[in-house]
Design an enzyme around this catalytic site. Structure first.
Site, PDB file in Angstrom:
ATOM      1  N   SER A   1      32.813  45.873  -8.166  1.00  0.00           N
ATOM      2  CA  SER A   1      31.557  46.282  -8.812  1.00  0.00           C
ATOM      3  C   SER A   1      30.397  45.683  -8.042  1.00  0.00           C
ATOM      4  CB  SER A   1      31.513  45.778 -10.258  1.00  0.00           C
ATOM      5  OG  SER A   1      31.276  44.384 -10.271  1.00  0.00           O
ATOM      6  N   ASP A   2      29.247  46.329  -8.080  1.00  0.00           N
ATOM      7  CA  ASP A   2      28.047  45.640  -7.610  1.00  0.00           C
ATOM      8  C   ASP A   2      27.862  44.455  -8.566  1.00  0.00           C
ATOM      9  OD1 ASP A   2      25.778  44.777  -6.365  1.00  0.00           O
ATOM     10  OD2 ASP A   2      24.761  46.715  -6.338  1.00  0.00           O
ATOM     11  N   TRP A   3      27.110  43.475  -8.116  1.00  0.00           N
ATOM     12  CA  TRP A   3      27.036  42.216  -8.862  1.00  0.00           C
ATOM     13  C   TRP A   3      26.429  42.440 -10.258  1.00  0.00           C
ATOM     14  CZ3 TRP A   3      29.688  42.074  -4.896  1.00  0.00           C
ATOM     15  CH2 TRP A   3      30.213  40.920  -4.342  1.00  0.00           C
TER      16      TRP A   3
END
Ligand code: BGC
Length: 786
Positions: A256-258
């Site tokens: 996932s993106d952060w």
């Protein structure tokens, strides 16, 4: 004989190596299977989340190691430890030109080498996965992160992304292709919905990801914050499973993106492997509960864990011991790259290059010459190993023969301060040429914030105009990660776009300004005359959490072409200190099929006095199409180098997908029969040679008629007409088969323009709803050749 022996030996060695690799693969998969048997549910779930900011979860009990993921993309932002954010205190690494600059090189080999060097630096800094490249399309000139993306064109973005990934991964280091997908706006990026139609999504926004996955198999893909067609990137099964995995054959893992996760259970079901970074123990507990309550099938988790462990063990096995940063070598290479990306936009009366024969006194104006802007704002910020300044480099390298003077010109701390202009005018008036280093200050381009206008600071614009009144040889050296307006363009003699050139940018710029390197950059994005001319003008950055992609696939030059709008500088444009002539376009056949494709060749000749590089661009235009299509689309490009007088034959192979559009109703790519124009040129608005060909499709695609298909369409197709006639009451059959012309026209004009589902009503029940469904059923499996 000897040669035969050589080939047999090579064959045996490579067969042996392949056998070894697959034996290793099998051994690894067996090991992983065994581990999965031994892991508890809690451990499996923990593996699907980060350990901290930058590392994956280890399971010490079973000797499962962790790996280091680090930003990215144009240099390594290595935090001092995996649990430190790494802003300001990151380890020094070489800062290369950002993606918008790299794309302006249009040079696949160069971008591969940049990737290779980044991979080496990752090995030196113990990083296993570099978080990049970003291949999102520059939908709007206002996109805050445009400096971090390659292009407005999907083919160019995809090819650049693939080259970058192949380079990094050649060093035993993984990449993370981001931000998947349709992440084209920074405003409300954690929530905004990219409301994009399926055809546009596939043709424009997914295409670069598709190319990069198919050509380079990144170890990881980063799922984006935003929603796409209503569903978050991290839990979007159309994107993560249907497209990425099933259709494109992605073998790696999705992270996932952060902090992009909303519903982790849903995300895992959709094909998302690792939540990054570690958020909290609560998130793991939710997933464990979901497994125990039968909401999430353990087989799904096992599948994810298996793929995670494959990447983790692969990364560990490819780690290299004892590698050191080669600071000097990499800095020298970064300078070379910065020179290759510089894009010459204007060069009246050959004001450039600067030579001691032409000019005795050079005025250098602008704070950027001593305080360079070289990268963008946000998570991609690298701490450079060293930082060059244009004034120092120019003085050191040319100061002996040419008198160099300097004035600050503007104040980077205050955009409206124009008090420094007078002093700059004085030195400009006393010189033979003035170089104005100007552009966008750091805060103008940032992750997380979109631009609201595309102007340079007022003080920069005024400075340029004022200098041009006292110095006819005024050259503007631009530093910016994305397009700007140039209200002073007609007043100056030269403009060199140098992008965000990285830590050695000043050297690269100097090499181009002083003629050591002949500029060969070309715009990977259209520069508009004004913001109002841009494709997404009415629909950016969206409202109330929804971004309507109203311009559809008319993005970048596709839009300017269609609307016949003159841009400031078109896509693909860039000058050289030499000129090139295009001739002799040949196609392998004027009548081809989608299966055979087409080979296109032409001759390009350097007709100037200096060696130079040219980017040859091939565009395809569909002349007659069932669906709306852009006037032309870039399909191929190549960069070649030619000595003065030298000519080379360039050839391209076009395949079915180079002619195709995405038919969302039929959920497939279609290369339609008909005429196409193949044009080759030096920019999207500078087509030099072209040829018309005819393509015959061999595809068999579903008719896809249903109860909402109009009577007329059923009637116009021979296969369905037959079926229709079986059901039509006599009075309709009579009219459409036997009626006189006027009657048919009248009938067709009105009655036939209804979907079939309305016929029970139109015929007062003479055709029943069940019969309509029968017709649909009978037509269900029919196909046609487009
Ligand atoms: C950015 C990513 C980046 C990540 C880690 C996010 O906010 O969108 O591009 O890789 O942070 O720093």
């Amino acid at each position: 004989m000897k040669q035969g022996f050589f080939y047999i030996t090579i064959f045996l060695i490579s067969s042996f190596m392949n056998a070894q690799i697959s034996a290793n693969d099998v051994a690894l998969q067996n090991k992983i299977e065994k581990l999965i048997e031994q892991l508890t549910i809690e451990e499996k779930v923990a593996l699907c989340s980060g350990r901290d900011d930058w590392s994956t979860m280890p399971i010490e009990r079973l000797d499962i190691p962790w790996i280091w993921l680090s930003d990215g993309p144009h240099g390594i932002r290595r935090a001092p430890a995996t649990n430190k954010p790494g802003y300001g205190d990151q380890l020094p690494a070489t800062c290369f030109p950002t993606a918008s600059a790299l794309a302006a090189s249009w040079d696949i080999d160069l971008v591969y080498k940049v990737g290779q060097t980044l991979g080496e630096e990752c090995q030196a800094l113990d990083v296993n996965v570099l978080l990049g490249p970003g291949v999102n399309i520059k939908r709007s000139v206002l996109g805050g992160r445009n400096f971090e993306y390659f292009s407005e064109d999907p083919i160019l973005s995809g090819e650049m992304g693939a080259a970058f990934i192949n380079g990094v991964q050649s060093q035993g280091v993984g990449t993370s292709l981001k931000h998947f997908a349709a992440n084209n706006v920074e405003t409300m990026r954690m929530y905004n919905n990219s409301n994009v139609d399926t055809r546009t999504l596939n043709e424009i926004y997914l295409k670069p990801f598709e190319i990069a996955v198919k050509k380079a198999q990144p170890w990881t893909v980063m799922a984006s914050y935003n929603r796409v067609q209503g569903e978050y990137g991290t839990q979007n099964s159309y994107l993560l499973t249907e497209k990425l995995k099933n259709e494109w054959g992605f073998k790696g893992i999705v992270i996932s993106d952060w902090f992009a996760i909303v519903d982790r259970v849903k995300a895992m079901k959709a094909g998302m492997h690792i939540e990054m970074p570690k958020v909290s123990a609560v998130n793991n507990a939710i997933v464990v509960d979901a497994i125990k309550n039968g909401i999430l099938d353990i087989a799904v988790v096992d599948g994810l864990v298996k793929e995670i462990l494959t990447i983790v063990f692969k990364a560990k096995s490819l780690e290299k011991e004892g590698i050191q940063l080669n600071i000097e070598k990499d800095h020298a290479f970064a300078r070379k790259v910065a020179a290759e990306v510089a894009t010459l936009l204007k060069n009246d009366n050959e004001v450039l290059p600067i030579t001691k024969e032409k000019y005795k006194k050079v005025a250098i104006i602008g704070e950027f010459a001593v305080n360079p802007r070289y990268q963008g704002n946000g998570s991609s910020q690298v701490k450079p190993t060293q930082l060059d300044k244009a004034l120092d480099i120019i003085k050191n390298e040319y100061g002996k023969d040419i008198k160099i003077t300097y004035a600050q010109g503007y104040n980077l701390a205050d955009d409206n301060d124009i008090s420094l202009i007078e002093e700059a005018k004085k030195i400009a008036a006393n010189a033979d040429v003035a170089l104005i280093f100007s552009g966008l200050p750091l805060q103008y381009e940032s992750e997380g914030i979109d631009r609201t206008h595309i102007n340079m600071p007022a003080s920069h614009n005024k400075l340029i105009n004022e200098i041009s009144t006292v110095q006819k040889n005024t050259v503007v050296v631009l530093t910016n990660g994305s397009a700007v307006t140039m209200p002073w363009l007609k007043n100056v003699s030269g403009v060199l776009e140098t992008w965000l050139g990285g830590q050695a940018g000043a050297g690269g710029i100097t090499d181009v300004l002083f003629g050591k390197v002949n500029p060969s950059g070309k715009l990977a994005e259209t520069f508009p005359m004004r913001l109002e001319d841009t494709p997404a003008f009415f629909n950016f950055p969206g409202e109330q959490g929804d971004v309507l992609y109203g311009e559809r696939f008319f993005v970048g030059y596709r839009y300017y072409d269609e609307r016949k709008i003159e841009p400031l500088f078109p896509f693909g444009y860039g000058l050289s200190y030499t000129n090139f002539e295009y001739s002799n376009l040949k196609v392998s056949s004027k009548n081809t099929t989608d299966k055979e494709g087409l080979t296109v060749s032409l001759t390009v000749k350097n007709i100037g006095k200096v060696k130079g590089k040219e980017v040859v661009q091939l565009y395809v235009s569909d002349q007659e199409s069932t669906l709306q299509r852009p006037e032309k689309e870039l399909k191929k490009f190549v960069k070649i180098e030619l000595n003065p007088g030298e000519e080379k034959t360039v050839s391209f192979k076009l395949e079915s997908n180079d002619f195709s559009y995405f038919d969302s109703k039929r959920n497939r790519w279609i290369a339609e029969s008909g005429d196409y124009v193949i044009s080759v040129g030096a920019s999207s608005r500078d087509i030099r040679v072209s040829e018309k060909i005819n393509l015959q499709s061999t595809q068999l695609v579903p008719l896809a008629f249903d109860e909402y298909t109009f009577f007329l369409e059923y009637w116009n197709n021979k296969q369905t007409r037959k079926i229709l006639l079986e059901y039509m009451p006599n009075w309709i059959r009579g009219i459409v088969t036997e009626g006189d012309e006027a009657e048919i026209r009248e009938y067709q004009g009105f009655m036939v323009e209804h979907p079939l589902i309305k016929y029970p009503y139109i015929t007062s029940g003479e055709i029943t709803h069940e019969q309509v469904l029968e017709i649909v059923e009978k037509c269900k499996n029919l196909t046609y050749t487009p």
